[in-house]
Design a protein around this motif. Structure first.
Motif, short mmCIF file in Angstrom:
data_model
loop_
_atom_site.label_atom_id
_atom_site.label_comp_id
_atom_site.label_asym_id
_atom_site.label_seq_id
_atom_site.Cartn_x
_atom_site.Cartn_y
_atom_site.Cartn_z
N PHE A 93 0.83 -1.20 0.00
CA PHE A 93 0.00 0.00 0.00
C PHE A 93 0.86 1.25 0.00
O PHE A 93 0.57 2.23 -0.71
CB PHE A 93 -0.93 -0.01 1.21
CG PHE A 93 -1.92 1.12 1.24
CD1 PHE A 93 -2.46 1.62 0.07
CD2 PHE A 93 -2.33 1.66 2.44
CE1 PHE A 93 -3.38 2.68 0.09
CE2 PHE A 93 -3.25 2.71 2.48
CZ PHE A 93 -3.78 3.22 1.31
N ASN B 147 -4.10 6.52 5.27
CA ASN B 147 -3.21 5.89 6.26
C ASN B 147 -3.81 5.94 7.66
O ASN B 147 -3.68 4.99 8.45
CB ASN B 147 -1.85 6.59 6.24
CG ASN B 147 -1.01 6.18 5.05
OD1 ASN B 147 -1.17 5.10 4.49
ND2 ASN B 147 -0.12 7.06 4.63
N PRO C 215 -6.70 -0.82 0.39
CA PRO C 215 -8.07 -1.11 0.83
C PRO C 215 -9.06 -0.95 -0.32
O PRO C 215 -8.84 -0.13 -1.23
CB PRO C 215 -8.31 -0.06 1.92
CG PRO C 215 -6.96 0.31 2.41
CD PRO C 215 -6.06 0.23 1.21
N VAL D 96 -6.60 3.34 7.83
CA VAL D 96 -6.03 1.99 7.94
C VAL D 96 -5.56 1.73 9.35
O VAL D 96 -5.79 0.65 9.93
CB VAL D 96 -4.89 1.81 6.92
CG1 VAL D 96 -4.11 0.53 7.22
CG2 VAL D 96 -5.45 1.77 5.50
N SER E 215 -6.87 -1.31 -5.39
CA SER E 215 -8.07 -1.60 -4.60
C SER E 215 -8.65 -2.97 -4.94
O SER E 215 -9.09 -3.71 -4.05
CB SER E 215 -9.12 -0.50 -4.82
OG SER E 215 -8.73 0.71 -4.22
#
Length: 324
Positions: free
Chosen positions: A197, A315, A266, A318, A260
């Motif tokens: 990511f 971020n 995500p 997450v 994604s």
């Protein structure tokens, strides 16, 4: 002004313009967009907050200070080359009223080439010291991070000066790599690794400098062709350049979308980035449908800054999800 350049003395600075401001213009300090990558590294490494140490914070501060110095050296050397080969005189001359000559102190005559070179090499030395200090203090020193930082340092100083790498092609690829390295290296120094990511974010961050750079190149075609600087805009037709930049815009969206779909990011990441995607589309329409390249270039800065905000939010989200 011409006489002062000829004899090696800078013309007097404009009223109210300090020498410090002239050097800030040479180092393009107003273009802070390259430095925003530190927020991505910080937001990715910060959580949980209780585990983030003052040592890690100091490493990020030292790395940021070093990258500012290194990039000021790079752009100052670029100005020296552009002044010597005449491309900046073309791109910032009276026939191009949309570009402010004050942003190019050598063209404006407020600095001489020796002064610019002393500034550039001084910044390069400071950058090297600061990056070595960051690496020495870092809790992690992965080999890939050290090699990437060293390569960026060397290439930056040879980008338009010395070996003149940008005069042999690959300028657009370098801009993406530059942005990506400025995200993953500081993260590697404080966290010891990188994630898929974060790499997606690093590449998207690199698209920021690329996507205002290609619009600048579109405006600077005449000067670049004169000196043989092979940007895509200088090598292809107007239509070909429009197709190229359109393809880059679509590619930027697809990077987030594919990430994604595949789980590298995500599932909601592509949706979160839609405001930046929409603004990128507006940039393209402004530049190639309305034929207002310089306004489109300015829009590119807004897209980049918005993207950094959105990726920083990603971020945080997450981290919040992982803490549950």
């Amino acid at each position: 002004m011409t006489d002062s350049i000829a004899v090696g003395r800078p013309a007097p600075a404009a009223h109210g313009t300090s020498r410090l401001r002239v050097y800030a213009r040479l180092g393009k300090l107003d273009v802070y967009d390259y430095y925003l990558g530190i927020f991505l590294a910080l937001s990715a490494a910060l959580f949980p907050v209780g585990d983030f140490t003052a040592r890690q914070a100091l490493v990020l501060v030292l790395f940021l200070a070093g990258e500012i110095a290194v990039l000021m050296a790079m752009v100052a050397l670029d100005d020296v080359t552009g002044f010597r080969d005449g491309s900046d005189l073309t791109n910032y001359g009276p026939d191009n009223p949309l570009r402010s000559k004050a942003r190019k102190p050598l063209v404006a005559g407020t600095l001489t080439v020796p002064q610019a070179l002393r500034f550039a090499w001084g910044c390069a030395a400071a950058g090297a010291v600061l990056w070595v200090g960051a690496a020495a203090l870092a809790p992690h020193r992965p080999l890939w991070a050290l090699v990437a930082a060293g390569a960026l340092f060397a290439v930056s100083l040879q980008y338009s000066y010395g070996l003149k790498i940008s005069y042999h092609g690959f300028q657009e690829a370098f801009l993406v790599a530059l942005g990506a390295v400025l995200v993953i290296v500081p993260y590697g120094l404080v966290a010891g690794g990188w994630s898929g990511f974060l790499m997606v974010q690093a590449v998207l961050f690199g698209f920021g400098p690329l996507m205002f750079g290609v619009y600048s190149n579109t405006n600077d075609v005449a000067g670049d062709r004169t000196v043989g600087r092979p940007t895509v805009a200088a090598l292809v037709s107007e239509r070909g350049n429009a197709v190229f930049i359109g393809a880059l815009s679509v590619t930027e969206f697809l990077i987030g979308a594919v990430a994604s779909v595949t789980g590298a990011a995500p599932w909601w990441f592509v949706l979160l980035m839609l405001p930046a995607t929409a603004l990128r589309a507006r940039q393209y329409l402004t530049g190639f449908v309305r034929a207002d390249i310089m306004t489109a270039r300015r829009t590119g800065f807004a897209v980049h800054r918005l993207s950094v905000v959105l990726m920083t939010v990603a971020n945080i989200l997450v981290a919040a999800g992982a803490a549950r």
